[in-house]
Scaffold this motif. Structure first.
Motif, PDB file in Angstrom:
ATOM      1  N   LEU A   1      46.005  78.539  70.597  1.00 33.15           N
ATOM      2  CA  LEU A   1      46.338  79.819  69.950  1.00 33.15           C
ATOM      3  C   LEU A   1      47.100  80.734  70.894  1.00 33.15           C
ATOM      4  N   MET A   2      46.760  80.711  72.175  1.00 37.15           N
ATOM      5  CA  MET A   2      47.477  81.557  73.124  1.00 37.15           C
ATOM      6  C   MET A   2      48.947  81.162  73.187  1.00 37.15           C
TER       7      MET A   2
ATOM      8  N   LYS B   1      53.395  86.192  66.791  1.00 38.92           N
ATOM      9  CA  LYS B   1      52.536  86.691  65.715  1.00 38.92           C
ATOM     10  C   LYS B   1      51.301  85.797  65.647  1.00 38.92           C
ATOM     11  N   GLU B   2      50.245  86.325  65.047  1.00 38.39           N
ATOM     12  CA  GLU B   2      49.036  85.537  64.891  1.00 38.39           C
ATOM     13  C   GLU B   2      49.173  84.628  63.678  1.00 38.39           C
ATOM     14  N   LEU B   3      48.818  83.355  63.832  1.00 39.91           N
ATOM     15  CA  LEU B   3      48.943  82.365  62.776  1.00 39.91           C
ATOM     16  C   LEU B   3      47.576  82.132  62.141  1.00 39.91           C
ATOM     17  N   LEU B   4      47.395  82.663  60.939  1.00 41.18           N
ATOM     18  CA  LEU B   4      46.093  82.595  60.278  1.00 41.18           C
ATOM     19  C   LEU B   4      45.632  81.160  60.092  1.00 41.18           C
TER      20      LEU B   4
ATOM     21  N   VAL C   1      36.441  80.318  65.160  1.00 38.57           N
ATOM     22  CA  VAL C   1      37.355  81.405  64.822  1.00 38.57           C
ATOM     23  C   VAL C   1      37.421  82.426  65.962  1.00 38.57           C
ATOM     24  N   THR C   2      36.267  82.696  66.577  1.00 37.64           N
ATOM     25  CA  THR C   2      36.245  83.638  67.696  1.00 37.64           C
ATOM     26  C   THR C   2      37.068  83.117  68.867  1.00 37.64           C
ATOM     27  N   ALA C   3      36.946  81.829  69.182  1.00 35.73           N
ATOM     28  CA  ALA C   3      37.750  81.237  70.257  1.00 35.73           C
ATOM     29  C   ALA C   3      39.232  81.322  69.930  1.00 35.73           C
ATOM     30  N   ALA C   4      39.576  81.040  68.663  1.00 36.46           N
ATOM     31  CA  ALA C   4      40.972  81.123  68.245  1.00 36.46           C
ATOM     32  C   ALA C   4      41.477  82.561  68.321  1.00 36.46           C
ATOM     33  N   ALA C   5      40.652  83.500  67.869  1.00 38.74           N
ATOM     34  CA  ALA C   5      41.039  84.909  67.910  1.00 38.74           C
ATOM     35  C   ALA C   5      41.247  85.374  69.335  1.00 38.74           C
ATOM     36  N   THR C   6      40.378  84.919  70.243  1.00 36.66           N
ATOM     37  CA  THR C   6      40.506  85.291  71.647  1.00 36.66           C
ATOM     38  C   THR C   6      41.798  84.739  72.238  1.00 36.66           C
ATOM     39  N   GLY C   7      42.145  83.510  71.858  1.00 33.41           N
ATOM     40  CA  GLY C   7      43.408  82.938  72.310  1.00 33.41           C
ATOM     41  C   GLY C   7      44.607  83.706  71.779  1.00 33.41           C
TER      42      GLY C   7
END
Length: 387
Positions: A153-154, A162-165, A320-326
């Motif tokens: 994700l990073m 942009k963030e990719l949902l 999801v939290t790991a992805a959001a953090t990335g």
């Protein structure tokens, strides 16, 4: 294990009024402040509740920090808490951007803004970097799968800016499948159901600029996923390209206003709304933008509270939290790439990082003030010498 401490709704509202008034650094920093203040230090909110709120804020459309604040208000004080906390968090920065909008119109622009933004922007990068580092260290632990999701994700966020949902959702699904047998497909689908429904679009035919403004910002709040920064490209395409309400320079000034004021970055809609249709435009733009994020937080919140402790749901939330953090770490890199225009801005950011890591009691507000002063000196002293 630290026990949860009791607190009052008035105390929580007071905290978010203060955070909305002095919380600089954008969504990443604000999310970090909430974790530090409410989870680690005061222990008003349990870590599990915080992670559930962060996951929900990532899955639903709208500004990340505002949604997490609303969810935190909901945890112990339900609808009343969510409503009062949401208003308390947004109101201070809204009043500030409206005041700046009035000054902007009266004085024909804010020439000092770029000088302020030069110093503040560099310091903000440092604040965000430290918040991201602490959030990463706390959320991922030694789980290799979470670190892989974080890295993907990073890199993706940095490349696409942009963030990719869909990648964030895949992160949750990957952890869910690795930790449990996928026998709870219907439950997982129910989690994903709300974001999918949000892809429905609509059209409004109206000549009044105020109605048109409200409809545009309602769509901005309802169909843009990710942090408050993710709304900027959407706003640019509408207010500059499609409707031509603002010029390129006016839009850039609006983004600068959002960065030099505390609270959620998305509050720039208040400034834009004021330029488009005065004080009514500011109120309509802010209400229309934040209403969807409020609804998309409180409506699924009971289900997150009810099912969030289930092993399968917890695994999904961890992913999801790991992805959001990335995605947050990637956003730091994107912002740094745009902000670092010379060696001085890099020095300001690195100095901010060193100060925050070594002097934990120094206020971020003091750092922001010093950075603003440095920006003004760096930009204006050469002009004064040449006069």
């Amino acid at each position: 294990m630290n026990e949860k401490q009791s607190y009052t709704l008035a105390g929580l509202v007071k905290y978010f009024l203060k955070l909305g008034a002095i919380g600089f650094g954008g969504p990443v920093a604000l999310v970090g402040y909430m974790n530090r203040d409410l989870v680690e230090e005061r222990r008003w909110i349990m870590e599990e509740d915080y992670k559930e709120g962060l996951a929900l804020a990532q899955l639903a459309p709208g500004p990340l920090a505002a949604q997490l604040a609303i969810y935190i208000g909901y945890v112990d004080y339900k609808l009343l808490g969510a409503t009062l906390v949401g208003l308390a968090f947004v109101l201070p920065s809204f009043l500030m951007v409206v005041a700046l909008g009035i000054a902007y119109v009266q004085f024909g622009g804010l020439p000092w803004m770029q000088a302020l933004f030069y110093g503040i922007g560099a310091a903000v990068i440092g604040i965000i970097a430290v918040s991201s580092y602490k959030l990463t260290k706390k959320s991922l632990g030694r789980d290799w799968l979470l670190w892989i999701i974080f890295g993907v994700l990073m890199v993706a966020t940095f490349i696409y800016e942009k963030e990719l949902l869909w990648l964030i959702l895949l992160g949750g699904i990957a952890v869910w499948m690795s930790r449990t047998r996928p026998r709870l497909l219907n439950t997982t689908q129910s989690i994903l159901y709300s974001p999918v429904l949000l892809q429905v679009t609509g059209q409004l035919s109206a000549d009044e600029k105020l109605v048109q403004t409200g409809w545009f910002f309602l769509k901005a709040g309802a169909f843009v996923f990710g942090s408050g920064l993710a709304i900027v490209p959407f706003l640019y395409g509408g207010v500059v390209k499609e409707y031509q309400w603002l010029s390129e320079q006016q839009f850039l000034d609006a983004v600068a206003v959002a960065m030099i004021t505390p609270g959620p970055v998305v509050i720039t809609v208040g400034f834009i709304g004021y330029l488009v249709a005065g004080l009514p435009g500011a109120c309509v733009a802010a209400l229309a933008t934040f209403l969807p994020c409020y609804l998309f937080t409180i409506l699924p919140a009971p289900y997150f509270k009810k099912y969030g402790k289930h092993a399968a749901i917890k695994a999904f939330i961890d992913g999801v939290t790991a992805a959001a953090t990335g995605a947050i770490a990637g956003a730091v890199l994107v912002l740094a790439k745009r902000q670092f225009t010379d060696i001085t801005s890099v020095v300001i950011a690195l100095g901010t990082i060193l100060i925050l890591l070594n002097f934990k009691k120094i206020s971020e507000l003091l750092i922001i003030a010093l950075a603003a002063a440095a920006g003004l000196l760096i930009k204006f002293i050469p002009d004064l010498i040449n006069v």
